[in-house]
Write a protein that holds these residues in place. Structure first.
Motif, short mmCIF file in Angstrom:
data_model
loop_
_atom_site.label_atom_id
_atom_site.label_comp_id
_atom_site.label_asym_id
_atom_site.label_seq_id
_atom_site.Cartn_x
_atom_site.Cartn_y
_atom_site.Cartn_z
N ALA A 251 0.86 -1.18 0.00
CA ALA A 251 0.00 0.00 0.00
C ALA A 251 0.89 1.22 0.00
O ALA A 251 2.03 1.19 0.49
CB ALA A 251 -0.94 0.02 1.20
N ASP A 252 0.37 2.34 -0.53
CA ASP A 252 1.18 3.53 -0.80
C ASP A 252 0.32 4.76 -0.53
O ASP A 252 -0.84 4.82 -0.95
CB ASP A 252 1.60 3.47 -2.27
CG ASP A 252 2.66 4.49 -2.66
OD1 ASP A 252 3.09 5.27 -1.81
OD2 ASP A 252 3.04 4.48 -3.85
N ALA A 253 0.88 5.75 0.18
CA ALA A 253 0.15 6.99 0.44
C ALA A 253 1.13 8.12 0.66
O ALA A 253 2.31 7.89 0.98
CB ALA A 253 -0.77 6.85 1.66
N ALA A 254 0.65 9.35 0.51
CA ALA A 254 1.48 10.52 0.73
C ALA A 254 0.64 11.65 1.32
O ALA A 254 -0.55 11.76 1.02
CB ALA A 254 2.13 10.99 -0.57
N ILE A 255 1.28 12.46 2.16
CA ILE A 255 0.64 13.64 2.74
C ILE A 255 1.60 14.81 2.65
O ILE A 255 2.82 14.65 2.68
CB ILE A 255 0.24 13.42 4.21
CG1 ILE A 255 1.45 12.98 5.06
CG2 ILE A 255 -0.88 12.40 4.32
CD1 ILE A 255 1.17 12.90 6.55
N SER A 256 1.03 16.00 2.51
CA SER A 256 1.81 17.24 2.58
C SER A 256 1.22 18.11 3.68
O SER A 256 -0.01 18.19 3.81
CB SER A 256 1.77 18.00 1.25
OG SER A 256 2.51 17.35 0.26
N PHE A 257 2.07 18.77 4.45
CA PHE A 257 1.60 19.64 5.52
C PHE A 257 2.67 20.66 5.84
O PHE A 257 3.84 20.52 5.44
CB PHE A 257 1.22 18.84 6.78
CG PHE A 257 2.33 17.98 7.33
CD1 PHE A 257 3.16 18.44 8.34
CD2 PHE A 257 2.53 16.70 6.84
CE1 PHE A 257 4.18 17.65 8.85
CE2 PHE A 257 3.55 15.89 7.35
CZ PHE A 257 4.36 16.37 8.35
N ILE A 258 2.27 21.69 6.56
CA ILE A 258 3.19 22.77 6.91
C ILE A 258 3.62 22.61 8.36
O ILE A 258 2.79 22.35 9.24
CB ILE A 258 2.52 24.14 6.67
CG1 ILE A 258 2.14 24.27 5.19
CG2 ILE A 258 3.45 25.28 7.08
CD1 ILE A 258 1.24 25.42 4.89
#
Length: 258
Positions: free
Chosen positions: A110-117
């Motif tokens: 399984a594969d996922a990505a997140i972007s945040f500050i």
């Protein structure tokens, strides 16, 4: 290769997806001003091993990279959007951090990505860019279901990104996933509806809208892996692994946390 998973394999995919989501949630909560990217990589390694899972990255050596990746997570800061090789960098207030993680448990990935500050500084342009990738991801998932085609997903994603004013790069996008991390079909982040592979129950897809603020051109970092915006502008990336079911699409990498 396009894999169609059976019910037992889908159950294992849900385990892998839950693990990816939990690790990313933990890493986000720990990432603060003063955190080093190499610390994030070590935390990831520890959590994968504790779960009895395997990294999809550490031995990964595709044609577009320089030798085995050698790390457990992709860490991109500000202008680094894809394949960010962890390095000796300490996060600063206002950095835009992207974490991209793939693991395999009991033979299914399984594969996922997140972007945040990071921390309190919230540049409005960066927030808007992250939110655009999240909206595009939601649109792509909504377009996925039995009988739909890859082009329907790509069109839904691309429509949101284009409406938000971002250039779209089609060199890298979503992909099939299953016993290995990267499989066919390729899922570009823009496309024409009604075209491409027809979706079937049991298919796993990793959908990953990503954008750069003012360019569609990538450059490769000196490390041979990290892909950055050609203009040095900020970037954002959101990704989920979904399973095509008889009723639509099930998100496998959705966190269970508030």
């Amino acid at each position: 290769m396009i894999e169609i998973l059976n019910p037992a394999e889908l159950a294992r995919a849900k385990e892998s997806g839950a693990l990816v989501a939990d690790i990313l949630h933990t890493l986000k909560s720990r990432s603060a001003v003063g955190t080093n990217l190499l610390e994030i990589d070590r935390w990831t390694q520890d959590m994968i091993r504790e779960a009895g899972a395997e990294s999809c990255y550490v031995d990964y050596a595709p044609s577009f990279g320089r030798g085995p990746f050698g790390h457990y997570i992709c860490t991109g800061v500000n202008d680094a959007v894809l394949h960010g090789l962890p390095r000796d960098y300490t996060l600063a207030d206002g950095d835009l951090l992207t974490l991209d993680l793939a693991v395999s448990k009991r033979g299914v990935a399984a594969d996922a990505a997140i972007s945040f500050i990071v921390r309190e500084s919230k540049p409005a342009e960066s927030v808007a860019m992250i939110e655009a990738t999240e909206r595009a991801l939601g649109a792509g998932i909504a377009a996925a279901g039995p009988g739909a085609r890859i082009g329907d997903i790509s069109y839904a994603i691309g429509s949101v990104l284009s409406e938000a004013g971002y250039p779209i790069n089609t060199e890298f996008g979503g992909h099939g996933i299953g016993s290995t991390m990267h499989q066919d079909p390729h899922v570009p982040n823009t496309g024409r509806p009604g075209r491409g592979y027809k979706l079937r129950p049991g298919l796993l897809l990793a959908l990953e809208p990503w954008v750069m603020a003012d360019t569609a051109q990538l450059v490769t970092d000196a490390d041979g892996w990290t892909l950055r915006s050609a203009t040095g502008c900020r970037t954002a990336h959101s990704e989920h692994t979904i399973a095509i079911t008889d009723d639509g699409a099930e998100i496998l990498t959705l966190p269970n946390h508030n």
